[in-house]
Design an enzyme around this catalytic site. Structure first.
Site, PDB file in Angstrom:
ATOM      1  N   ASP A 453       0.824  -1.219   0.000  1.00  0.00           N
ATOM      2  CA  ASP A 453       0.000   0.000   0.000  1.00  0.00           C
ATOM      3  C   ASP A 453       0.854   1.263   0.000  1.00  0.00           C
ATOM      4  OD1 ASP A 453       0.759  -0.568   2.573  1.00  0.00           O
ATOM      5  OD2 ASP A 453      -1.188  -0.222   3.475  1.00  0.00           O
TER       6      ASP A 453
HETATM    7  C1  LAN Z   1       3.792  -1.031  10.069  1.00  0.00           C
HETATM    8  C2  LAN Z   1       3.538   0.379   9.770  1.00  0.00           C
HETATM    9  C3  LAN Z   1       2.905   0.659   8.455  1.00  0.00           C
HETATM   10  C4  LAN Z   1       1.991  -0.456   8.005  1.00  0.00           C
HETATM   11  C5  LAN Z   1       1.032  -0.046   6.863  1.00  0.00           C
HETATM   12  C6  LAN Z   1       1.726   0.551   5.661  1.00  0.00           C
HETATM   13  C7  LAN Z   1       0.072   1.021   7.388  1.00  0.00           C
HETATM   14  C8  LAN Z   1       0.230  -1.278   6.486  1.00  0.00           C
HETATM   15  O1  LAN Z   1      -0.789  -0.958   5.578  1.00  0.00           O
HETATM   16  C9  LAN Z   1       1.125  -2.414   6.071  1.00  0.00           C
HETATM   17  C10 LAN Z   1       2.033  -2.833   7.229  1.00  0.00           C
HETATM   18  C11 LAN Z   1       2.885  -1.689   7.789  1.00  0.00           C
HETATM   19  C12 LAN Z   1       4.045  -1.458   6.856  1.00  0.00           C
HETATM   20  C13 LAN Z   1       3.474  -2.031   9.152  1.00  0.00           C
HETATM   21  C14 LAN Z   1       3.837  -3.425   9.486  1.00  0.00           C
HETATM   22  C15 LAN Z   1       4.255  -3.720  10.924  1.00  0.00           C
HETATM   23  C16 LAN Z   1       5.044  -2.592  11.549  1.00  0.00           C
HETATM   24  C17 LAN Z   1       6.327  -2.385  10.754  1.00  0.00           C
HETATM   25  C18 LAN Z   1       4.181  -1.335  11.481  1.00  0.00           C
HETATM   26  C19 LAN Z   1       2.870  -1.425  12.229  1.00  0.00           C
HETATM   27  C20 LAN Z   1       5.022  -0.365  12.276  1.00  0.00           C
HETATM   28  C21 LAN Z   1       5.627  -1.209  13.410  1.00  0.00           C
HETATM   29  C22 LAN Z   1       5.392  -2.689  13.045  1.00  0.00           C
HETATM   30  C23 LAN Z   1       6.567  -3.576  13.456  1.00  0.00           C
HETATM   31  C24 LAN Z   1       6.190  -5.029  13.256  1.00  0.00           C
HETATM   32  C25 LAN Z   1       6.951  -3.285  14.891  1.00  0.00           C
HETATM   33  C26 LAN Z   1       7.981  -4.169  15.433  1.00  0.00           C
HETATM   34  C27 LAN Z   1       7.353  -5.228  16.215  1.00  0.00           C
HETATM   35  C28 LAN Z   1       7.354  -6.529  15.901  1.00  0.00           C
HETATM   36  C29 LAN Z   1       6.275  -7.351  16.441  1.00  0.00           C
HETATM   37  C30 LAN Z   1       8.365  -7.186  15.056  1.00  0.00           C
END
Ligand code: LAN
Length: 727
Positions: A453
């Site tokens: 996205d």
């Molecule tokens: C994010 C942030 C952005 C998010 C969107 C783009 C909004 C979504 O549509 C796709 C997935 C994604 C990229 C995403 C995946 C997981 C993330 C990276 C996070 C929520 C920000 C933090 C999270 C990450 C997994 C945090 C670290 C913790 C773990 C459990 C490994």
């Protein structure tokens, strides 16, 4: 290096001089905070509006004439928000919320002797203090969550490492609560792991993380290369460190923590019995019997590992760690893997080497100073995400054309131009990576991960800025836009849906092996309505500009994605959001994309049911409000108050669906206008985002981009409805 700190009992007042902090934005959108020690430095580097706003200091933005209509309110909103644009064209911002990331950074850094500056330590302590629950003194998995052993055990430990005395009232209260919960023996798996690195939990109390799994041939259906990228990247360095049973040397603090964290004598704890001891207050996804059985077998295997096999497995995982570091210029995918990679590199190479230097340098990118202290962000920022939304908002509302906003739109396009990835990863197939040539990621190009996205929103924003505005230069060539489309077209799954970073690679049953207890749906990629809809929208707009490029592929992809979206609608008419809270978030994306393929309230039952679902949740004050618990439960859970951002999502959704009655929209608009402050901004309300079902995460820039977007759009929408009803 980690000397004792003299910490006041309360943390409302800052522990350092906030007038001396500056956000440095450079190298394609990197964010690092700096404390200026001398007056000369302060003079040469004045604090700007961006610094002041995010530090919670008073900004110099003036009060504006009250808005006459919704467009005027949107204009006032952008007058304020424009001042928060960085010189390179993007919008920086805080990305906090999770309460386990700062402790992870502190513990990991302590274990490898990578220091923080004293000012940083002080503000980290302040952040932790500010987020202790007033009633019980503990911490949860995220800032709004109830206290858990995971949150309390880790934040307590972080406070102590940072230099807070164990008799400090905040420590005393937190420790009492931790003991009431039974102490840290029952901390969930990742907590056990951090504490084992710190030498405050015995490795025998962890379920095995055998690196040997990476020696399996790639075709095995549960091969780790098929796991969700975050889980994969966390478990690679974990398995390396577990294989080494890496732990820091004992010292006085460690010996003391062994007493403070537990209710029983540390040295008489039956460690193997703790492997599956997970506190009930923490548990979201309990172990399955299958998981416990496999862990039992692996535990026995740990007693008789074959040294050459283990050596080969460790060499293999270390290679994967190095490739990840090099692919991302040491940013790594996200903060959890960042810490583990950092410790793994130290374990192998020590301190006097390039990898230590580089990890230290890029560690700073995750650290953010907010009004409540210093935290660790969920990624190295949300640069693309925030810049993408506000750019689209300005174009769709027409505010982009107004002379005083033009320069800022050109800057945004310049940032998007350099934010696009131009090549595939350095280590591509060998590191099991998905293509990145032409992609945008969530933060910066340097971080280097395709997200479906984000490619969609990046492409859409670039097309809007470049094609809809006649005054912007053509910075992104057709070829590069086609590259972005090529990436999108590689990401569709057989059911038509789009996942986050990669195709769904593993079978659903892999979820039975989820070892993390505190998160749900993490083991493999899943298709998400939000990701799918961003892609549909971007492709639908792209083909208007370039009708000849891969027209048949695009048509087929859109059709499949719409099929997925129809199937993903719940019986009540909503879509479950996985990354924003929750149904309002997903509805906004879903109804926008459906409208672009001609499905609206009048023409499609899916769109009509989507609207009716939303309307059934509008509150008496005209707003919408759902709790983060909606995401945990996959069912609508009302928030105590209506929320500006969610109200904007709901109203945008209704407008995209061309909902024909003005009343509901007008009432939403009124609520958002009433909550606007005289300077054009909106106050921070409840947390906006989520991940892995349970962990809320903040998107504070949403309180600008979505109100501006919604109000500006609603202005014209309502005029049109009025004109129609007159004629
Ligand atoms: C994010 C942030 C952005 C998010 C969107 C783009 C909004 C979504 O549509 C796709 C997935 C994604 C990229 C995403 C995946 C997981 C993330 C990276 C996070 C929520 C920000 C933090 C999270 C990450 C997994 C945090 C670290 C913790 C773990 C459990 C490994």
């Amino acid at each position: 290096m980690w000397t004792a700190l003299d910490i006041p009992d309360t943390a409302q007042e800052t522990f350092t001089d906030y007038k001396r902090w500056r956000l440095l934005v450079n190298d394609g959108g990197r964010h690092t905070w700096h404390y200026l020690r001398t007056d000369e430095e302060v003079e040469n580097w004045p604090q700007n509006e961006v610094d002041r706003f995010w530090l919670g200091l008073k900004t110099t933005m003036p009060d504006l004439p009250p808005a006459k209509d919704p467009l005027d309110a949107a204009r006032n909103g952008y007058k304020f928000y424009k001042e928060l644009q960085s010189h390179d064209g993007h919008w920086a911002g805080e990305y906090g919320g999770p309460m386990f990331l700062l402790p992870a950074f502190v513990i990991g850094s302590y274990v490898i002797g990578m220091p923080f500056k004293e000012e940083e330590r002080l503000e980290m302590v302040r952040y932790i203090m500010n987020h202790a629950h007033p009633e019980d003194g503990g911490w949860g998995i995220h800032v709004e969550g109830h206290s858990t052993v995971f949150g309390t055990g880790l934040n307590y430990t972080a406070m102590r490492i940072l230099g807070v005395d164990k008799d400090h009232p905040v420590c005393v209260k937190a420790r009492a609560y931790l003991h009431k919960l039974g102490g840290t023996t029952s901390i969930p798996a990742w907590g056990k792991f951090y504490l084992s690195l710190l030498n405050c939990y015995d490795w025998a109390g962890n379920n095995p993380v055998p690196a040997e799994i990476w020696l399996l041939p790639d075709w095995v259906p549960f091969h780790p290369s098929k796991w969700w990228i975050h889980v994969r990247n966390v478990y690679i360095p974990m398995s390396y460190l577990y294989g080494l049973r890496f732990k820091m040397e004992e010292n006085d603090l460690i010996l003391s923590l062994r007493e403070e964290l537990y209710t029983e004598d540390y040295y008489s704890i039956d460690w193997p019995a703790q492997r599956n001891n997970i506190n009930k207050v923490d548990e979201y996804a309990p172990h399955t019997r299958l998981f416990d059985m496999i862990s039992g077998v692996l535990y026995m295997y740990e007693g008789c590992v074959l040294p050459p096999l283990r050596r080969a497995a460790l060499a293999r995982t270390y290679r994967l760690i190095v490739m990840e570091d090099e692919n991302t210029a040491y940013q790594t995918l996200a903060p959890v893997s960042k810490v583990f990679n950092m410790v793994a590199r130290f374990a192998a190479e020590g301190r006097d080497c390039e990898s230590f230097k580089m990890h230290k340098q890029k560690r700073a990118d995750f650290i953010w100073l907010g009004a409540e202290g210093m935290m660790v962000c969920g990624t190295n920022g949300s640069q693309l995400w925030d810049t993408g939304f506000i750019s689209q908002a300005l174009v769709e509302t027409g505010l982009a054309y107004e002379p005083e906003n033009r320069q800022s739109m050109v800057k945004a396009l310049e940032w998007l131009d350099q934010g696009q990835m131009r090549n595939d990863p350095i280590h591509y197939h060998e590191a099991y990576r998905h293509t990145t040539k032409g992609a945008w990621g969530f933060s910066t190009a340097e971080q280097g991960y395709t997200v479906s996205d984000c490619v969609g929103e990046g492409l859409k924003a670039s097309m809007y800025l470049q094609f809809n505005l006649e005054f912007t230069p053509n910075l992104i060539s057709k070829e590069r836009m086609c590259d972005a489309v090529n990436v999108l077209l590689t990401l569709q799954n057989p059911n038509g849906g789009f996942a986050s970073y990669e195709l769904v690679r593993a079978p659903q049953w892999l979820e039975y092996l989820n070892p993390a207890e505190v998160f749900g749906n993490i083991m493999r990629e899943y298709c998400y309505p939000e990701c799918t809809t961003s892609v549909i929208t971007a492709l639908a707009i792209f083909r208007k500009h370039f009708p000849d490029y891969r027209a048949a592929d695009i048509e087929r992809t859109i059709r499949g994605a719409v099929r997925y979206l129809h199937a993903a609608q719940t019986p009540e008419g909503g879509w479950i959001g996985s990354w924003g809270i929750c149904f309002t978030y997903a509805a906004q994306f879903a109804l926008e994309s459906l409208s672009l393929v001609g499905e609206t309230y009048a023409t499609s039952t899916v769109a009509r049911r989507g609207c009716e679902f939303l309307l059934s949740h509008q509150r008496a004050d005209g707003g919408w409000g759902e709790s983060y618990k909606s995401c945990e439960q996959s069912a609508w859970v009302e928030h105590e108050n209506s929320q500006v951002v969610q109200t904007c999502w709901a109203v945008l959704a209704l407008m995209y669906a061309q909902y024909p009655y003005a009343d509901a929209i007008k009432r939403g608009v009124q609520l958002v206008m009433q909550r606007q402050k005289p300077d054009g901004s909106w106050a921070q309300e409840a947390i906006e985002g989520v991940f892995n079902k349970t962990c809320a995460i903040a998107y504070p820039n949403f309180k600008f981009s979505f109100p501006i977007w919604m109000l500006g759009k609603a202005h014209f929408y309502l005029l049109e409805l009025e004109a129609r009803s007159v004629s």
